[in-house]
Design an enzyme around this catalytic site. Structure first.
Site, short mmCIF file in Angstrom:
data_model
loop_
_atom_site.label_atom_id
_atom_site.label_comp_id
_atom_site.label_asym_id
_atom_site.label_seq_id
_atom_site.Cartn_x
_atom_site.Cartn_y
_atom_site.Cartn_z
N GLY A 1 -8.95 18.48 -7.82
CA GLY A 1 -8.93 17.48 -6.75
C GLY A 1 -9.74 16.24 -7.03
CE1 TYR B 1 -5.34 32.64 -9.85
CE2 TYR B 1 -3.06 32.05 -9.51
CZ TYR B 1 -4.21 31.93 -10.22
OH TYR B 1 -4.24 31.10 -11.32
CG LEU C 1 -8.25 13.27 -12.09
CD1 LEU C 1 -7.32 13.99 -13.06
CD2 LEU C 1 -8.66 11.91 -12.65
CB SER D 1 -7.13 22.25 -12.94
OG SER D 1 -8.02 21.73 -11.99
#
Length: 349
Positions: free
Chosen positions: A243, A53, A245, A238
């Protein structure tokens, strides 16, 4: 906030976990530190990171930056002991990390040491393998998944597990890791790790971090049964389906700075069926007068096999909205209606 035990370990975490994969890309360090403060003030004690990340996009020059940002917060505040920290060892095929080398007993010590250095910490609470060397049907590969295409034989897989368990045991003995988990793995793969730990020793799998949301419920059957009987907790990532939802991408909307604005198809999640499913869940949330973000998050933590649901936020405003789900419990009537929508819109991506 409700807390859960990680597998058969003595580690207890809050049912929500702060995801950090945008720290250092979409989320700058100052905002990331403010998010850590805000989440801790809300009662969350669990953070998830990875050596690769930040993402969106993954770049060689930013590998490890998220862990570094967490480490800077720990050094600045002296509050490392207030957090259960999880991170991950990247699997085979990611060229930006170790030139795509697989996870082996040789790579584990160096990967652990590098993560500890960036985190400015002396231990990692939960050390996870990001995806299996043999391949995976995760990341939307399930539609054409073929296990026979793997170059690994069954004997190779078992030997690999045994070797890695030996290296992990040495890290546990050194005190650098407390518990071990998998990510993006299957029921069969998880069972092999459990069986070999029983047979040859080594840390037992405590958790599996797979995608899970109203739009992605692959964990509901075989994996759910394994997790129940073997005391392995799911860490959904997730839970808002990148994003989708939240409803922010409906009707062709692409907010500036959003994940869709950066990578276009949300890693293969952007489909017409996905938008139709989201419409149905948004309508359900309106009917029950619940924020759709809160409904989506609460759904995941109410699943009996979930240990902690990992949600991320680019901005403080998004984080504050997500934190509104804390302590929310969905009624049995709403859960039944959610299942009805799921039957109408199964696996839309």
């Amino acid at each position: 906030m409700k807390t859960n035990q990680l597998g058969r370990t003595d580690i207890t975490v809050t049912e929500y976990c702060l995801g950090t994969m945008t720290f250092g890309s979409q989320t700058d360090e100052a905002t990331a530190h403010a998010q850590i403060d805000r989440a801790r003030d809300a009662g969350i004690n669990f953070m998830d990171a990875a050596e690769m990340y930040p993402v969106n996009p993954v770049k060689k020059e930013t590998i490890g930056l998220t862990e570094q940002i967490l480490g800077n917060w720990f050094a600045k505040t002296g509050r490392r002991n207030e957090w259960i920290v999880a991170t991950k060892h990247s699997g085979e095929g990611l060229a930006a990390v170790r030139d795509g080398a697989p996870i082996t007993s040789d790579t584990i010590p160096g990967a652990v040491e590098s993560s500890l250095k960036r985190l400015q910490a002396d231990h990692i609470d939960l050390y996870q393998f990001h995806w299996p060397n043999r391949g995976s049907f995760m990341f939307r590969k399930n539609w054409r998944y073929d296990p026979t295409a793997s170059s690994y034989s069954r004997a190779d897989v078992i030997q690999d597990i045994e070797d890695c368990l030996g290296a992990l045991t040495r890290e546990v003995e050194r005190g650098t890791i407390r518990a071990f988990g998998l990510s993006n793995d299957s029921a069969w793969g998880t069972m092999q790790w459990l069986r070999e730990a029983d047979r040859v020793g080594g840390p037992r799998v405590a958790t599996i971090q797979n995608e899970y949301s109203l739009l992605c419920r692959m964990a509901d059957t075989d994996l759910a049964e394994l997790m129940h009987y073997e005391d392995v907790g799911l860490l959904p990532f997730s839970p808002l389906a990148a994003g989708l939802l939240s409803g922010k991408y409906q009707d062709g909307a692409v907010p500036e700075g959003s994940r869709m604005a950066i990578n276009g198809d949300l890693g293969g999640r952007k489909t017409e069926r996905a938008f139709a499913a989201v419409d149905a869940y948004l309508a359900l949330a309106r009917e029950f007068d619940i924020d759709p973000v809160h409904m989506a998050l609460a759904f995941t933590v109410q699943r009996p096999f979930v240990a902690s649901s990992i949600f991320g936020a680019t901005t403080l405003e998004q984080l504050d909205r997500a934190l509104g789900a804390i302590d929310l419990r969905l009624s049995e009537e709403l859960l039944e209606r959610i299942d009805a929508v799921h039957k109408q819109h199964p696996m839309p991506y």
